[in-house]
Design a protein around this motif. Structure first.
Motif, short mmCIF file in Angstrom:
data_model
loop_
_atom_site.label_atom_id
_atom_site.label_comp_id
_atom_site.label_asym_id
_atom_site.label_seq_id
_atom_site.Cartn_x
_atom_site.Cartn_y
_atom_site.Cartn_z
N ASN A 1 -7.94 -2.48 3.86
CA ASN A 1 -7.75 -3.76 3.18
C ASN A 1 -9.03 -4.59 3.25
O ASN A 1 -9.56 -4.84 4.33
N ALA B 1 -0.97 4.00 5.23
CA ALA B 1 -0.04 2.89 5.00
C ALA B 1 1.13 2.95 5.98
O ALA B 1 1.56 1.90 6.50
N ASP C 1 0.84 -1.21 0.00
CA ASP C 1 0.00 0.00 0.00
C ASP C 1 0.87 1.26 0.00
O ASP C 1 0.53 2.25 -0.64
N LYS D 1 -8.03 5.05 -0.03
CA LYS D 1 -7.03 4.23 -0.69
C LYS D 1 -7.21 4.23 -2.21
O LYS D 1 -6.25 4.32 -2.97
#
Length: 462
Positions: A397, A149, A136, A219
């Motif tokens: 995630n 991250a 990431d 993200k």
């Protein structure tokens, strides 16, 4: 099983550059490196201290390939936990390939994608969530995704999970002990404290699960659909936001027949703007396809920007309100920003009337770039950046999110069992399941298929 062979890969991007870094890791990494390196001071790399730099040449028999710097990292004090060397050579693609081919002949093999980080995980240098954060971090393209991250790679998320798992494991041990003394009818686990722990775990899990809604869009970028009738300035607005001529601007209605996408970072958050075809009744087959795609993009977007020509409000105000209601009813959960474009053409009394008719309206002039900053600020209000400012753990995630949902389900089963005096042996099964899902996040429970799926997405050399 931890692999023992030595692997090699280019650690810097492929192609020509000023320098390139070639990484070797494995039990024999330093020995192999030493076999092709000639120090300018006749040093033997195998006898040098860890974390040292050495100048010399890479040689293939009598042929000198390049002048290089070699970095030595002895295990376990290296990224992978193994003996590692990094060769900094000149960035010619020819030199890179010659050195790598030489190392392959000396006993290395080419590293698989993510194999250096996989070895770091297998050697206990990183847990699984930290290893995933490495990928990431490499792919982060804005401040917010970089911050998340970095926090995860430093162990913020895994530490929180590990603490909960440890506390639950302690109680699980006491429950198991009760089963060993079942005939004596004793309780080693304080039920009141256990209930408090379950409440705390449930609270933390729900917070982490809720954070995924924010983390996922941060993200991947927040999709914003710019919609409205033809010729109201959607493409001009996109160009103004991006500060470049990205979309074709024309007085001809229906110029934009397909969606145009581009990204912009606002306040450290990535936004993905989608300029769509104008919504209107048309017999043009191609334009009709574009309009159908517009509604598909609205469905996918996190935020909808509805643009209209404010100078035409007197004439088309009623029609506009019908279109707005249609979008609100069709997409009731999506934030809607209503923008009146071409506000530079309005008189003061027209501005007052417009704001009275549509209180939430934002007036801009995309052509003159007036009010564009106000739009950017309003878009930021739709993102919960409080968690970022407070350095809270944010889940990005999908695999972690899925495990958290399953862990929460098991914790709620344990809690229900505790409240209904379920037998300890049945409660112990639910606790084991919860511990399993916690372990799946950090890698305390894993399998080859899971590791293969995760590390296959890494770049080679990392």
């Amino acid at each position: 099983m931890i692999p023992q062979d030595s692997i090699v890969a280019l650690a810097t991007p492929s192609g020509a550059g000023a320098i390139a870094v070639i990484r070797i890791s494995g039990e024999d990494a330093i020995t192999i490196g030493n076999s092709v390196f000639r120090s300018i001071k006749n040093k033997d790399l195998t006898t040098q201290k860890t974390h040292t730099l050495h100048l010399g040449h890479i040689v293939d028999n009598a042929k000198t390939l390049d002048e290089v710097l070699v970095s030595i990292f002895k295990g376990p004090n290296s990224y992978t936990g193994e003996n590692t060397i990094e060769i900094s050579c000149h960035g010619s693609t020819y030199i890179q390939q010659q050195i790598i081919q030489l190392l392959l002949r000396k006993g290395c093999r080419m590293a698989d994608p993510g194999e250096f980080t996989l070895r770091a995980f297998l050697n206990g240098k990183l847990d699984l969530s930290q290893a995933e954060a490495v990928a990431d971090l490499i792919s982060s393209d804005n401040e917010a995704s970089h911050q998340i991250a970095m926090q995860q790679m430093r162990g913020g998320f895994s530490n929180e999970i590990a603490k909960l798992r440890e506390e639950l494991l302690n109680f699980a041990s006491l429950i198991e002990l009760e089963l060993d003394f079942a005939e004596e009818d004793v309780e080693f686990a304080d039920r009141t404290q256990f209930h408090e722990l379950l409440n705390r775990i449930e609270f933390v899990l729900k917070r982490l699960i809720d954070s995924f809604a924010v983390g996922n869009v941060i993200k991947n970028g927040i999709p914003v659909a710019i919609v409205g009738e033809p010729n109201v300035g959607k493409s001009t607005l996109l160009n103004a936001l991006l500060n470049e001529e990205r979309a074709i601007v024309s007085e001809i209605a229906g110029t934009t027949r397909d969606t145009i996408e581009d990204e912009l970072v606002i306040g450290g958050i990535g936004f993905r703007f989608i300029d769509t075809a104008g919504i209107r009744e048309t017999e043009d087959v191609v334009e009709s396809i574009g309009i159908r795609k517009t509604f598909e993009k609205i469905e996918q977007a996190q935020v909808v920007v509805f643009l209209f020509d404010s100078s035409e409000f007197k004439v088309s105000g009623l029609k506009l309100k019908v279109e707005l209601e249609k979008i609100k009813n069709q997409f009731p959960l999506k934030p809607l920003v209503i923008i009146g474009n071409k506000a530079d053409k309005l008189e003061e009394n027209e501005i007052v009337n417009l704001k009275a008719e549509i209180p939430e309206i934002l007036l801009i002039s995309a052509k003159e770039k007036l009010g564009v900053e106000d739009l950017k600020n309003q878009l930021l209000t739709f993102v919960n950046t409080g968690a970022l400012r407070n350095n809270e753990t944010i889940v990005t995630n999908t695999r972690h999110y899925d495990s958290l949902l399953k862990a929460l389900d098991e914790i709620q089963k344990v809690k229900f069992g505790l409240e209904t005096n379920l037998s300890s042996d049945l409660m112990a099964l639910d606790i084991k399941e919860a511990l399993y899902h916690f372990g799946m996040i950090t890698g305390q429970v894993t399998n080859d298929e899971l590791l293969g799926n995760i590390f296959a997405n890494f770049c080679i050399g990392k």
